[in-house]
Design an enzyme around this catalytic site. Structure first.
Site, short mmCIF file in Angstrom:
data_model
loop_
_atom_site.label_atom_id
_atom_site.label_comp_id
_atom_site.label_asym_id
_atom_site.label_seq_id
_atom_site.Cartn_x
_atom_site.Cartn_y
_atom_site.Cartn_z
CD1 TRP A 1 18.24 -20.18 -1.40
CD2 TRP A 1 19.74 -21.53 -2.36
NE1 TRP A 1 18.18 -21.41 -0.76
CE2 TRP A 1 19.09 -22.24 -1.33
CE3 TRP A 1 20.73 -22.19 -3.11
CZ2 TRP A 1 19.40 -23.58 -1.01
CZ3 TRP A 1 21.03 -23.51 -2.80
CH2 TRP A 1 20.36 -24.19 -1.76
CG ASP B 1 17.18 -17.30 -10.89
OD1 ASP B 1 16.33 -17.51 -11.78
OD2 ASP B 1 17.38 -18.07 -9.94
CG LEU C 1 31.27 -19.46 -9.27
CD1 LEU C 1 31.43 -18.18 -8.47
CD2 LEU C 1 32.51 -19.70 -10.14
CB ALA D 1 27.65 -11.89 -4.93
NE ARG D 2 28.38 -16.19 2.19
CZ ARG D 2 27.69 -16.54 3.27
NH1 ARG D 2 27.30 -15.62 4.12
NH2 ARG D 2 27.38 -17.80 3.51
CD GLN E 1 31.40 -13.10 -2.05
OE1 GLN E 1 30.20 -13.25 -2.22
NE2 GLN E 1 32.08 -13.77 -1.14
CE1 TYR F 1 15.86 -20.43 -4.31
CE2 TYR F 1 16.31 -18.39 -5.45
CZ TYR F 1 16.34 -19.76 -5.41
OH TYR F 1 16.85 -20.47 -6.48
#
Length: 321
Positions: A21, A52, A201, A274-275, A279, A57
């Site tokens: 996303w 995904d 999370l 995750a950025r 991560q 998005y």
């Protein structure tokens, strides 16, 4: 990473799935394409082979970035994308899928999902039979390999299943958001439907990095998340303090503990965004954290410090569309 079957299909997915996303940038802040591409490659290198995404998005931007990152290993990865609630008529589904195929630079999508039920966000009501007819046709044509639904209740899932095989449900599901357990999970277990949990999370809350009084930047969707507001947020901080000793005993992070708990639940797999590459590598390590039955029960009880006080609303955000 050990793989699992997606529903009754021939598709093999990883229990930790990379969510994208944030790659679309819309409703997120501080996202750079170059960092996202590196994170996607790091995910693949760490053994995560399931990704995904969705047409909504960033209006296809997330899908395009995914293609940029993974085109050379397309045959080794699983793409899961989604058609939004404004494109659920037969012709709209067919056109949306073709757009996603173009964005993803592929001739098939492994898992194609209805993102939100018909009528969501004031979009037109379309009979599920019509939408499923289009999805079944796409499957027949080989443009998609499996059909899934997202944000569907048990009753909506049962209705959709009357018109074709549903191999996955994508609900919001985490230690701090567990409505699916009371609603659709028993049906999924009974009918071998994989649960692909998003916000696993709790949008980063379960990482423990957000302290009391945290304020999000303007444009960050998490500012509207119920879990980050008022007493819910304070209860989350209490729960996290009780989870820390368990994480320390496994020499893992709070995030890894939360993901390990989730993928130990019936039929459950965890989407984690995750950025950056660091991560995503950390998320992948959650797959090797093994929790005893006693620990799973203890973590379950701690999570209820938060969930027992939530209302029955299915949507995690207080959006005003």
């Amino acid at each position: 990473m050990e793989k699992r079957s997606l529903g009754t299909s021939q598709i093999q997915i990883t229990p930790i799935i990379m969510g994208t996303w944030q790659a679309g940038k819309r409703m997120w802040v501080g996202i750079e394409d170059s960092d996202t591409i590196k994170a996607m490659r790091a995910a693949f290198d760490a053994g995560i082979t399931t990704f995904d995404t969705a047409e909504v998005y960033g209006e296809g931007h997330s899908e395009q970035i995914l293609a940029t990152a993974l085109a050379d290993v397309r045959d080794q990865v699983v793409y899961a994308s989604k058609v939004f609630a404004n494109h659920l008529k037969y012709d709209q589904v067919m056109e949306a899928c073709d757009r996603s195929l173009k964005n993803l630079k592929t001739d098939y999508i492994d898992l194609y999902q209805i993102h939100w039920p018909s009528g969501s966000f004031n979009n037109p009501i379309v009979p599920i039979q019509e939408t499923m007819s289009a999805l079944n046709e796409l499957k027949q044509q080989g443009k998609i390999r499996a059909i899934g639904v997202s944000n569907f209740s048990r009753s909506q899932l049962e209705e959709a299943a009357k018109y074709g095989r549903i191999d996955s449900l994508q609900p919001p599901y985490s230690l701090f958001w567990r409505g699916v357990e009371k609603d659709a999970m028993p049906y999924c277990v009974e009918n071998n439907i994989s649960i692909i949990a998003y916000s696993s999370l709790a949008q980063g809350l379960l990482t423990g990095k957000f302290k009391s009084g945290h304020k999000f930047e303007k444009g960050d969707n998490r500012a509207d998340n119920k879990l980050f507001k008022g007493e819910n947020y304070e209860r989350a901080q209490q729960a996290l303090s009780k989870l820390r000793p368990i994480a320390e005993s496994h020499q893992c992070s709070l995030a890894q503990l939360a993901l390990a708990w989730l993928i130990a639940q019936p039929q459950a797999n965890a989407i984690a965004g995750a950025r950056n590459a660091e991560q995503v590598a950390q998320n992948a390590q959650a797959a090797v954290v093994k929790l005893s039955s006693d620990e799973l029960k203890e973590i379950d009880a701690i999570g209820r410090i938060v969930t027992e006080h939530l209302d029955d609303g299915a949507v995690m955000w207080e959006w005003n569309f």
